[in-house]
Design an enzyme around this catalytic site. Structure first.
Site, short mmCIF file in Angstrom:
data_model
loop_
_atom_site.label_atom_id
_atom_site.label_comp_id
_atom_site.label_asym_id
_atom_site.label_seq_id
_atom_site.Cartn_x
_atom_site.Cartn_y
_atom_site.Cartn_z
N CYS A 190 -120.40 -39.12 64.64
CA CYS A 190 -120.13 -38.84 62.82
C CYS A 190 -121.05 -38.70 62.25
CB CYS A 190 -118.99 -39.60 62.98
SG CYS A 190 -119.58 -41.46 62.78
N CYS B 299 -119.09 -32.50 59.63
CA CYS B 299 -119.63 -32.28 61.27
C CYS B 299 -120.39 -31.74 61.92
CB CYS B 299 -118.06 -32.15 62.19
SG CYS B 299 -116.22 -33.27 61.95
N CYS C 13 -115.18 -36.77 63.00
CA CYS C 13 -115.04 -36.52 61.10
C CYS C 13 -114.19 -36.10 60.76
CB CYS C 13 -116.24 -35.37 60.52
SG CYS C 13 -118.06 -36.63 61.08
#
Length: 157
Positions: A7, A87, A79
């Site tokens: 992430c 992302c 994400c």
């Protein structure tokens, strides 16, 4: 097999996924986590949650994807789509999947509401990890089948 949970900040979701995966997975599978723009610290509520679940927290840190110890076989971004997050796109010839989860670090409200956001992220990630670990060995060895399974697992909530 090495799995990278990726992430942006690498302080909550990817850390929770990494620790949970390593807690549940057989010894021939290992997870790591990283961020494209790591915060530099693991969110304290992530540590509290993992400890409450009986999951070891030693050795986990917020780190950059530029400092991975090994090249991952699979990269799973975590994400959240609904939050409008971008992302990171891992650069490398690896199998990729997206398991979007809302960022509990962005949760607001009472202590109970914020804690509930962390619990929700954990429960979603745990269910998806368990589904991945339940896949037949043949599915894991066939990249086309595995990609399809990983994409399907993303819908588990």
């Amino acid at each position: 097999m090495n799995i990278l949970f990726l992430c942006t900040g690498n302080s909550c979701r990817s850390i929770i996924a990494e620790a949970t995966f390593n807690h549940l997975a057989p010894s021939d599978m290992h997870a790591m986590s990283a961020g494209s723009q790591p915060t530099g610290e693991v969110h304290p509520r992530s540590i509290t949650l993992l400890k409450a679940k009986g999951i070891a927290t030693e050795g986990y840190s917020s780190k950059s994807w530029n400092n991975l110890p090994v090249t991952p076989d699979i990269v799973i971004t975590v994400c959240g789509n609904a939050a409008g997050e971008t992302c990171p796109a891992y650069l490398g010839n690896v199998l990729r999947a997206h398991w979007g989860v809302d960022d509990p670090a962005k949760a607001t409200g009472t202590e109970e509401q914020i804690n509930a956001s962390f619990e929700s992220a954990y429960q979603i990630l745990k269910a998806r990890i368990e589904a991945f670990l339940a896949l037949a060995p043949e599915a894991i060895k066939d990249h086309k089948v595995l990609k399809s399974e990983l994409d399907s697992i993303a819908s588990i909530v």
